[in-house]
Design an enzyme around this catalytic site. Structure first.
Site, short mmCIF file in Angstrom:
data_model
loop_
_atom_site.label_atom_id
_atom_site.label_comp_id
_atom_site.label_asym_id
_atom_site.label_seq_id
_atom_site.Cartn_x
_atom_site.Cartn_y
_atom_site.Cartn_z
N ALA A 1 0.80 -1.23 0.00
CA ALA A 1 0.00 0.00 0.00
C ALA A 1 0.83 1.27 0.00
CB ALA A 1 -0.95 -0.01 1.19
N GLU B 1 10.37 -5.90 -3.79
CA GLU B 1 9.32 -6.56 -2.99
C GLU B 1 9.71 -8.02 -2.78
OE1 GLU B 1 6.56 -8.17 -0.93
OE2 GLU B 1 6.50 -5.98 -1.21
N SER C 1 0.43 -4.39 -4.14
CA SER C 1 -0.84 -3.65 -4.01
C SER C 1 -2.05 -4.55 -3.80
CB SER C 1 -1.06 -2.76 -5.24
OG SER C 1 -0.12 -1.73 -5.28
N CYS D 1 -6.45 -6.78 4.38
CA CYS D 1 -7.67 -6.80 5.19
C CYS D 1 -8.70 -7.78 4.65
CB CYS D 1 -8.28 -5.40 5.25
SG CYS D 1 -7.20 -4.16 5.98
N VAL E 1 15.54 -6.55 0.36
CA VAL E 1 16.61 -5.61 0.67
C VAL E 1 17.23 -6.02 2.00
CG1 VAL E 1 17.17 -3.20 1.19
CG2 VAL E 1 15.56 -3.73 -0.65
N ASP F 1 2.89 1.03 7.79
CA ASP F 1 2.87 0.37 9.09
C ASP F 1 4.22 0.41 9.81
OD1 ASP F 1 0.29 -0.20 8.44
OD2 ASP F 1 0.56 -2.37 8.27
N ASN G 1 -2.06 3.98 2.75
CA ASN G 1 -2.34 4.55 1.44
C ASN G 1 -2.24 6.07 1.45
OD1 ASN G 1 -3.25 2.54 -0.77
ND2 ASN G 1 -4.19 1.74 1.09
N TYR H 1 -32.53 10.59 8.37
CA TYR H 1 -33.53 9.78 9.05
C TYR H 1 -34.53 9.22 8.05
CZ TYR H 1 -38.03 8.67 11.12
OH TYR H 1 -39.20 8.04 11.42
N TRP I 1 -34.75 9.67 16.59
CA TRP I 1 -33.54 10.11 17.28
C TRP I 1 -32.46 9.07 17.03
CZ3 TRP I 1 -32.42 14.68 19.36
CH2 TRP I 1 -33.48 15.54 19.70
#
Length: 459
Positions: free
Chosen positions: A12, A36, A42, A46, A84, A289, A311, A432, A440
């Site tokens: 990301a 990578e 990409s 999740c 790396v 992260d 992102n 609503y 409410w």
């Protein structure tokens, strides 16, 4: 000679940065090399639990852009299965190892984008060669678990260690796959991302799915038989299992950064400024992260590893690398998840966070329904608000309920982001209609209850 941007990490943050930089500078002006170590770029980590459960048909559905797309449409040199191993800031070079066995390469850079993400927390007892023990961080992890679940002999029992977002979502996925599932949590209950009173609602829903929850029970080891995991060892005895999924959270992947001398903050993640620059190191950027950021409510540095942040941070870094100007102004910790049909949302500070940050506060819980009570399908919803004393400024919110529950946290996140008080919130003009809310809205009911609680304390 074109300037060169090297990106470490092809998910990301890294690919958002590379894409934004490319949009602003063509290949003749900026050469981009991406390293990578995995098989994918990409992708949506999740979405892995929903692939495990079978709700998502295959890994292709979770991939936004393939390496070939970046090569052909974005003119990037994307090197997959390259890890790396060192960063030489003085010579402005990186060293990478080809995991397919083609040796080592050394590449120079003018700009370096550090986007290594996070790695699963793995205690010493979890380090084993036994089959059937999985982390759940990457698409490769998801593929390995899927293969294990589909292989003969097919597992019948599963233990999930850790009750955070990944643990809860994987436990649900395994139940949907037909396994008998036990979730083991060192704390009293799962979902420590919300306060204990709200977490208990989640635990009840999980038990209703047939998930066994063993709280306040640290894991101390694993047992194996014939090269396969056979039990999880606890102080209360072994729990037999055919598969173990680790959900103990993640830590920032900063080993390379630390070895290179990049600064780490109090959270253990890389320090960056609002433009995602690493202080004291011109041309070095970091996002995702592996970095820490500012919590806009507490004012403290935090490490909140979420794809939404990765992102956005990558985009900010890429705009700046490309010659533009952008900033990332912090986070408030908004997140949602679900346990089957039960939805959970949170934003801002929990009670313990507010205490640690030195706030005086009140907290209230309001019970309502997701729709008008007379409308078919009306289900309970619980909203918790935490407000500062005496100002009434919203500090945090949590929601647990059924359909239409989780995304209500967004209205509370906007109020929190903009420093609104609970009194301000009682006047919010929310949508609503009986199929979507009572007259409410539960958010308004909770705001009114918080106003009353503050007033009672000030009498």
């Amino acid at each position: 000679m074109a300037q060169r941007l090297i990106v470490i990490g092809g998910d990301a943050a890294g690919m958002s940065a590379a894409s934004q930089a490319r949009r602003r500078r063509d290949r003749g002006d900026l050469e981009i090399i991406v390293f990578e170590r995995g098989h994918f770029t990409s992708y949506s980590a999740c979405g892995i639990p929903y692939w495990i459960s079978g709700l998502v048909p295959g890994p292709e559905a979770l991939i936004a852009r393939t390496p070939e797309t970046f090569r052909t449409e974005y003119a990037m040199d994307v090197r997959m299965r390259h890890e790396v191993t060192a960063i030489d800031l003085e010579r402005r070079e990186v060293v990478a190892r080809d995991l397919k066995g083609a040796g080592e390469v050394r590449e120079r850079f003018d700009d370096l984008m550090y986007a290594t993400g996070a790695v699963p927390v793995k205690p010493p007892w979890a380090i084993t060669d036994a089959g059937g023990v999985f982390g759940m961080q990457t698409l490769d992890d998801g593929a390995a678990l899927r293969d294990w679940l589909d292989a003969d002999p097919q597992p019948r029992r599963a233990v999930v260690v850790g009750g955070g977002y990944i643990g809860v979502e994987i436990a649900e996925a395994l139940i949907q796959r037909g396994l008998s599932v036990t979730l083991v949590e060192a704390g009293e209950q799962p979902m420590s991302t919300v306060d204990s009173d709200m977490g208990e609602l989640v635990a009840e829903a999980m038990r209703g799915l047939g998930i066994t929850i063993r709280g306040s029970l640290p894991v101390t080891g694993l047992e194996e038989r014939d090269g396969r995991v056979s039990a999880v060892v606890t102080a209360e005895g072994p729990i037999p299992t055919d598969v173990v999924v680790m959900g103990l959270g993640v830590r920032p992947n900063t080993a390379l950064a630390e070895a290179a001398g990049l600064p780490l903050g109090p959270t253990g993640a890389i320090r960056v400024d609002r433009r995602m620059r690493v202080p004291g190191h011109p041309g070095v950027w970091a996002a995702g992260d592996c970095v820490e950021t500012l919590h806009r409510v507490s004012g403290l540095p935090v490490h909140v590893p979420l794809g939404t942040h990765a992102n956005k941070q990558g985009r900010v870094a890429g705009i700046n690398i490309g010659g533009g100007y952008a900033t990332f102004t912090g986070v408030i910790g908004t997140a949602v998840t679900k346990v089957c049909d039960l939805e959970v949302g949170r934003t801002g500070l929990r009670e313990r966070d507010a205490t640690a940050a030195g706030f005086e506060f009140v907290s209230v819980i309001a019970e309502s329904t997701n729709r008008a009570g007379y409308y078919p399908g009306a289900r309970p919803m619980t909203v918790k608000l935490i407000a500062e004393r005496p100002s009434g400024r919203l500090l945090g919110a949590q929601i647990v309920g059924w359909s239409e529950a989780a995304k209500r946290i967004d209205s509370l996140a906007v109020a929190l982001w903009n420093g609104m008080t609970v009194d301000d919130m009682t006047q919010l003009d929310l949508g609503y209609a009986p199929p979507y809310a009572p007259v409410w809205d539960p958010v308004l009911i909770a705001a009114r209850k918080a106003v009353d609680a503050l007033a009672a304390l000030d009498r």
